[in-house]
Each structure stands twice: as C-alpha cells, then as structure tokens.
Scaffold this motif. Structure first.
Motif, mmCIF file in Angstrom:
data_model
loop_
_atom_site.group_PDB
_atom_site.id
_atom_site.type_symbol
_atom_site.label_atom_id
_atom_site.label_comp_id
_atom_site.label_asym_id
_atom_site.label_seq_id
_atom_site.Cartn_x
_atom_site.Cartn_y
_atom_site.Cartn_z
ATOM 1 N N LEU A 1 0.865 -1.172 0.000
ATOM 2 C CA LEU A 1 0.000 0.000 0.000
ATOM 3 C C LEU A 1 0.904 1.225 0.000
ATOM 4 C CD1 LEU A 1 -2.543 -0.991 2.780
ATOM 5 C CD2 LEU A 1 -2.932 -1.051 0.343
ATOM 6 N N HIS B 1 0.900 5.665 0.058
ATOM 7 C CA HIS B 1 0.155 6.915 0.235
ATOM 8 C C HIS B 1 1.040 8.083 -0.198
ATOM 9 C CE1 HIS B 1 -2.607 9.835 1.832
ATOM 10 N NE2 HIS B 1 -1.645 10.348 2.573
ATOM 11 N N LYS C 1 1.357 12.211 -0.617
ATOM 12 C CA LYS C 1 0.787 13.485 -0.186
ATOM 13 C C LYS C 1 1.703 14.619 -0.628
ATOM 14 C CE LYS C 1 2.561 12.595 4.381
ATOM 15 N NZ LYS C 1 2.255 12.251 5.723
ATOM 16 N N PRO D 1 -0.867 8.808 -9.624
ATOM 17 C CA PRO D 1 -0.264 7.952 -8.600
ATOM 18 C C PRO D 1 1.183 7.599 -8.940
ATOM 19 C CG PRO D 1 -2.383 7.066 -9.323
ATOM 20 C CD PRO D 1 -2.036 8.194 -10.237
ATOM 21 N N TYR E 1 0.344 0.859 -6.981
ATOM 22 C CA TYR E 1 0.203 2.290 -7.235
ATOM 23 C C TYR E 1 -0.160 3.006 -5.930
ATOM 24 C CZ TYR E 1 0.127 0.904 -12.103
ATOM 25 O OH TYR E 1 0.458 0.366 -13.312
ATOM 26 N N SER E 2 0.352 4.229 -5.801
ATOM 27 C CA SER E 2 0.032 5.028 -4.623
ATOM 28 C C SER E 2 -1.314 5.708 -4.828
ATOM 29 C CB SER E 2 1.107 6.094 -4.396
ATOM 30 O OG SER E 2 0.997 7.111 -5.373
ATOM 31 N N THR E 3 -1.776 6.352 -3.786
ATOM 32 C CA THR E 3 -2.982 7.156 -3.912
ATOM 33 C C THR E 3 -2.639 8.408 -4.721
ATOM 34 O OG1 THR E 3 -2.443 8.270 -1.837
ATOM 35 C CG2 THR E 3 -3.962 6.400 -1.716
#
Length: 193
Positions: free
Chosen positions: A31, A33, A35, A115, A132-134
């Motif tokens: 997973l 994330h 930002k 992403p 893939y990231s968010t």
C-alpha cells in the motif's frame, strides 16, 4: 452413491479453495500513500513538498522495491531536493518505507498528480509486481491568495477559547469586587472616629 460423490466433490472444492487462499496470503501486499503540500516562500516562489509512504501489509518480504513518480511535468516543476525515484533492497512484512522530495513550481495553474508506481519482486514469481500510490488532490500552484492579516491568530484564539476567557474574566471581576473595600465604607469608618 450420488450423495457420496457430491460430498466428495464439495470437500475437494473446499480443500482447493483453502489451499489457494493459503498460497495467495503468503505474499507482500503493498500500500502506498502520496501526499503533497504547498509552501509559499517570501520571494513569491512556491515549493511543493511530496512524501510517499510505502507499507507492506502482507506476510512476506518484498525485494528490489523501486519507486517512480514521474507525474510532475518538467516544464512546470524543477527538482530542488531529493529525486523522483528511489530503490530499496527489501521491504519486510509489516515494514514502512518513506521517500520525500521537493519541487519548485515554474508555471501557474491547477495541477492534479497521478499515482506513483512501486515495483517489487516476489521470490515465488518471475515477473516484477506493480502497486500504485494514492493520487493527490488538485493543487492550485502559484495562485493569487489574499495576504494573511496579522491579527488572524487573535481571531482564531478568541473563536476557540472566547467563552472560557469570558467566564474567567467574570469570576476575576467578582472576586475583585468582593475582596476590595468600597470607598464609601472607608469614608464612613473615618467619620465614626
């Protein structure tokens, strides 16, 4: 006889499902994330700080982990610090990796980031796996923002603690009025002597 065959087939299907579930659970589960935050400099320039956190929620180690975030166009952003790609030797089960880089915006506009791509190797599979990231929320880069007023912090403080300040002020005034003698009682004491 048909009932025995049916029960055998159900048991075989159940056994097959359990073995497939057990085999697929012994893999990394990645997973990620992503930002991004905007930082306006005093010179009028604006920088974007990007952080990507990668988590392995699976039960085994991921090897040869590589991160690539090439969704930032070269004509709109310059890399100030760090790089948009990174590799690690491994990511253990339950582990976390983090990568940060900073960009400087050169063009004004709204930007929505794609992403980031994470590739890793699983010992039981020959090909590289991808995750893939968010994506990030749209960023309004180099937008015209009204200047912050100097007393905005006072308004925020009063909005948060205004009722508490008023109660404390009322209690302090009450104690002051009760504890200090009035002027008329002080004059009457002098006249009696």
């Amino acid at each position: 006889m048909a009932d025995l065959i049916f029960k055998s087939l159900v048991a075989l299907a159940l056994l097959l499902c359990l073995s497939l579930a057990d085999a697929s659970s012994d893999v990394p589960f990645i997973l990620a994330h992503k930002k991004a935050t905007l930082n306006r400099l005093k010179s009028g320039a604006e920088r974007v700080s990007v952080t990507i956190d990668i988590y392995n929620q699976g039960t085994s180690t991921a090897y040869d982990v590589s991160l690539t975030d090439d969704s930032w166009p070269n004509e709109a952003f310059n890399v100030v610090s760090g790089s948009m790609s990174k590799t690690w030797e491994r990511l253990d089960a339950g582990g976390i990796l983090s990568h940060t880089f900073e960009l400087e915006a050169t063009q004004k506009g709204v930007y929505s980031g794609e992403p980031a791509v994470i590739k890793f190797r699983v010992p039981t599979k020959a090909s590289l796996q991808e995750a893939y990231s968010t994506p990030i929320l749209p960023l309004d880069v180099l937008a015209d923002r009204p200047p912050e007023k100097k007393l905005d912090w006072v308004k925020k403080l009063l909005a948060k603690y205004g009722s508490l300040i008023s109660v404390i002020t009322i209690v302090v005034l009450f104690v002051y009025l009760v504890a200090t003698p009035s002027k008329s009682s002080a004059k009457s004491n002098k006249k009696r002597r």
